[in-house]
Design an enzyme around this catalytic site. Sequence first.
Site, short mmCIF file in Angstrom:
data_model
loop_
_atom_site.label_atom_id
_atom_site.label_comp_id
_atom_site.label_asym_id
_atom_site.label_seq_id
_atom_site.Cartn_x
_atom_site.Cartn_y
_atom_site.Cartn_z
N ARG A 13 47.53 28.70 38.78
CA ARG A 13 46.96 29.23 37.61
C ARG A 13 47.99 30.35 37.12
O ARG A 13 48.41 30.96 38.12
CB ARG A 13 45.62 29.84 37.44
N ARG A 39 36.73 48.60 33.41
CA ARG A 39 37.94 48.42 33.86
C ARG A 39 38.99 49.52 34.00
O ARG A 39 39.86 49.65 34.50
CB ARG A 39 39.05 47.13 33.46
N LYS A 45 33.77 39.78 43.45
CA LYS A 45 32.77 40.47 42.68
C LYS A 45 32.07 39.10 42.25
O LYS A 45 30.93 39.33 42.05
CB LYS A 45 33.57 41.24 41.63
N ARG A 70 45.29 30.36 45.95
CA ARG A 70 44.43 29.56 45.02
C ARG A 70 45.33 28.37 44.39
O ARG A 70 46.31 28.66 44.00
CB ARG A 70 43.90 30.44 43.97
N ARG A 81 48.45 42.61 38.60
CA ARG A 81 47.07 42.78 38.33
C ARG A 81 46.55 43.82 39.33
O ARG A 81 45.68 44.78 39.12
CB ARG A 81 46.36 41.54 38.76
#
Length: 213
Positions: free
Chosen positions: A156, A88, A13, A123, A167
């Site tokens: 992270r 959300r 996004k 990541r 999530r």
Amino acid sequence: MKMILLGAPGAGKGTQAEVICDTLHIPAVSTGNILKEAVRKGTELGVKAKGFMDAGQLVPDDLVISIIKERLAEPDCAGGFILDGFPRNVQQAQALEELGVAIDLVLDIEVADEDIMRRLTGRRVCASCGASYHTAFKPSKAEGVCDRCSGELIVRADDAPETVAKRLTVYHEQTEPLKDFYEAKGKLAIVQGQEEVADTTKLVLDTLSRYGG
Ligand code: ADP
Ligand code: ZN
């Protein structure tokens, strides 16, 4: 054009928001970026939000709604904006209506859960300079070491596999119902997220031009 970008965490996004921003000359407003900035600066908002974010949970509605209310009142939003990461859940969508914001288009970027897991858990960020890498898509020259500053590459907190899974669950349970919410209002357009960013961008821009963007 007042639009919303919908999609799972890691659907891309933010990247597409930047492209739309350049194309339509309207600002992208990301509640995630505003919250991350607040955490970095250690503001009162950041202190309140950090625990929820690290756990992969949503920050309480009243906090994000007041962020959005303030941000959308700024002059650069007068001619339209792209919301990235807000609303959300249905309560946030209703709050947006109560603020008198009439959304023109909701663009949903669809990416399968297993692709999201692969993208996010790979990541890595440099603990010293913040440069970002991906174990599969953008590896550093030496494993675990930053190309730029030789700093240590870390995962992270919210990219840890359990947190990414959390999530995704939150997305399916709370955010995905917004597709029906906006579909019922005739505002929903769906784009299939592609492997290559540029291919997704093409689909996004095609969709925008069909909606008069
Ligand atoms: P991502 O797309 O990588 O999940 P974001 O940058 O959109 O992340 O958001 C990071 C975190 O900030 C979220 O996991 C959540 O805790 C919080 N957050 C962002 N936007 C909202 C929102 N509209 N409502 C509640 N929490 C939010
Ligand atoms: Zn570095």
